[in-house]
Enzyme design. Structure first.
Site, PDB file in Angstrom:
ATOM      1  N   GLY A  16     -32.179  14.023   0.000  1.00 31.28           N
ATOM      2  CA  GLY A  16     -31.603  13.958   1.463  1.00 31.28           C
ATOM      3  C   GLY A  16     -32.642  14.969   2.267  1.00 31.28           C
ATOM      4  N   GLN A  17     -32.297  14.979   3.420  1.00 32.13           N
ATOM      5  CA  GLN A  17     -33.053  15.859   4.527  1.00 32.13           C
ATOM      6  C   GLN A  17     -33.185  17.234   4.100  1.00 32.13           C
ATOM      7  OE1 GLN A  17     -31.302  16.715   8.266  1.00 32.13           O
ATOM      8  NE2 GLN A  17     -33.182  16.770   9.339  1.00 32.13           N
ATOM      9  N   ASP A  39     -30.579  13.026  -7.683  1.00 35.25           N
ATOM     10  CA  ASP A  39     -29.907  12.343  -6.669  1.00 35.25           C
ATOM     11  C   ASP A  39     -29.358  10.899  -7.082  1.00 35.25           C
ATOM     12  OD1 ASP A  39     -30.754  12.512  -3.356  1.00 35.25           O
ATOM     13  OD2 ASP A  39     -29.962  10.529  -4.027  1.00 35.25           O
ATOM     14  N   TYR A 148     -15.954  13.220   8.515  1.00 37.22           N
ATOM     15  CA  TYR A 148     -16.843  14.301   7.919  1.00 37.22           C
ATOM     16  C   TYR A 148     -16.424  15.674   8.344  1.00 37.22           C
ATOM     17  CZ  TYR A 148     -21.541  16.662   7.988  1.00 37.22           C
ATOM     18  OH  TYR A 148     -22.656  17.478   7.823  1.00 37.22           O
ATOM     19  N   LYS A 152     -15.427  18.741   5.470  1.00 43.21           N
ATOM     20  CA  LYS A 152     -15.951  19.715   5.699  1.00 43.21           C
ATOM     21  C   LYS A 152     -14.990  20.849   5.702  1.00 43.21           C
ATOM     22  CE  LYS A 152     -20.528  18.705   5.035  1.00 43.21           C
ATOM     23  NZ  LYS A 152     -21.077  19.183   3.754  1.00 43.21           N
TER      24      LYS A 152
HETATM   25  C1  AKB Z   1     -24.469  15.450  11.681  1.00 44.98           C
HETATM   26  O1  AKB Z   1     -25.068  15.107  12.683  1.00 44.98           O
HETATM   27  O2  AKB Z   1     -23.617  14.981  11.101  1.00 44.98           O
HETATM   28  C2  AKB Z   1     -24.989  16.718  10.947  1.00 44.98           C
HETATM   29  C3  AKB Z   1     -24.203  17.875  11.146  1.00 44.98           C
HETATM   30  C4  AKB Z   1     -24.237  18.659  12.336  1.00 44.98           C
HETATM   31  O3  AKB Z   1     -23.635  18.221  10.115  1.00 44.98           O
HETATM   32  N1  AKB Z   1     -26.329  16.862  11.345  1.00 44.98           N
END
Ligand code: AKB
Length: 321
Positions: A16-17, A39, A148, A152
């Site tokens: 990944g990045q 990965d 997301y 997190k």
């Molecule tokens: C996203 O844009 O989803 C990520 C982040 C800020 O966690 N780059």
């Protein structure tokens, strides 16, 4: 070399990045064959497989993860595999499963195999529309509005729980948008700040998916790598936050990054066509208070917008065919 044979490091999500650059940085710092890149797909960058061991691994496949940990007995695990904000919004069930179950597999096996340290990235996405947007504090209203962000925030709490209940030395940073000339992000809301440089260097106009005045916290990859390694090398007693540290470097809008690029490429043109990512960006902080990271383990960024822009354009032009 700063390593002994037992100092094996496992990087999950190495293609990944962040994973690609972090694996490289770790291999530069330690013996390259002690840094295991893993990965779910084979690397597009051949050097990742050539410079050291590579394992195919789906972090949701717990028996396979356990077999790899059992084989290499890593001292450290960097668990970076995740779906980012925009992609997880399109595939919420898988986003939740990968981001949550993947982390729980790693934390649980890290305890079982007595892994000395685990690193797991959190994000500014843990904050939401009710959070103070300017200079967002470490501890404040969170209420994330994306899958997301929810994953997190829950992940941060799990890290804290494993630290408290199992003594696991797990450490984490809330990354802002990460910008690099070596790797492309995949499926995030901050991706425009990488895409825009590629278009500028290609001599093409850029259509930005956020409004021109949308400020977001951002960071150049060398600073992100430094922060990650500094955090992991800090003595355990200095790590006072076991959920995740706010981390900042710069904050800018699409109009500001455009102006910074135009100081080098005066003919570069940008138009604005906000899409669904605008709503995500609007729910995130505009800037971050990272004073706890500065106090606890000496965090200090090196790159601002102009310094990053000069470096990005230089390297992207050098890489042109
Ligand atoms: C996203 O844009 O989803 C990520 C982040 C800020 O966690 N780059």
């Amino acid at each position: 070399m700063e390593t002994t044979p037992s100092d094996t490091i496992l990087v999950i999500g190495a293609c990944g990045q962040l994973g690609f650059e972090l694996t490289h940085a770790l291999r530069q710092r330690y013996a390259a064959d002690h840094v295991i890149a893993a990965d779910v797909r084979r690397p597009q960058q051949p050097e990742l497989q050539e410079a050291g061991p590579f394992e195919l691994l789906d972090v949701l496949d717990r028996p396979r993860l356990e077999a790899i940990i059992d084989q290499y007995r890593p001292k450290q695990i960097y668990h970076l595999a995740a779906l980012l904000s925009a992609t997880a919004e399109k595939n919420p069930e898988f986003g939740w499963r990968l981001n949550m179950d993947g982390l729980l597999n790693v934390l649980d096996l890290a305890v079982k195999y007595k892994v000395a340290q685990v690193y797991w990235p959190s994000s500014i996405a843990v904050f939401g529309p009710d959070t103070p947007r300017q200079n967002t504090p470490q501890l404040t209203i969170m209420n994330p509005s994306t899958v997301y962000g929810i994953s997190k925030l829950a992940g941060e709490q799990w890290c804290e729980w494993y630290h408290k209940n199992h003594g696991l030395d797990v450490r984490s940073l809330r990354y802002p948008g990460l910008i690099s000339y070596k790797t492309l992000p995949g499926g995030g809301t901050t991706d425009y700040a990488v895409d825009i440089y590629h278009k500028a260097v290609a001599g093409q106009p850029y259509e930005c998916f956020l409004q021109k005045d949308t400020y977001l916290p951002m960071m150049y990859m060398p600073d992100a790598l430094k922060a990650t390694l500094d955090l992991m090398h800090a003595p355990a007693e200095q790590i006072k936050i076991r959920s995740s540290y706010n981390l900042g470097a710069m904050s800018f809008s699409p109009a500001e990054i455009t102006a910074a690029i135009q100081r080098h490429e005066p003919d570069f043109e940008v138009t604005y066509k906000p899409d669904s990512r605008q709503q995500i960006a609007d729910s995130w902080p505009a800037s971050i208070d990272d004073s706890r990271a500065r106090q606890d383990w000496g965090w200090q960024p090196e790159f601002d917008l102009d310094k990053m822009t000069a470096d990005m354009l230089l390297h992207l032009h050098q890489a042109e065919p």
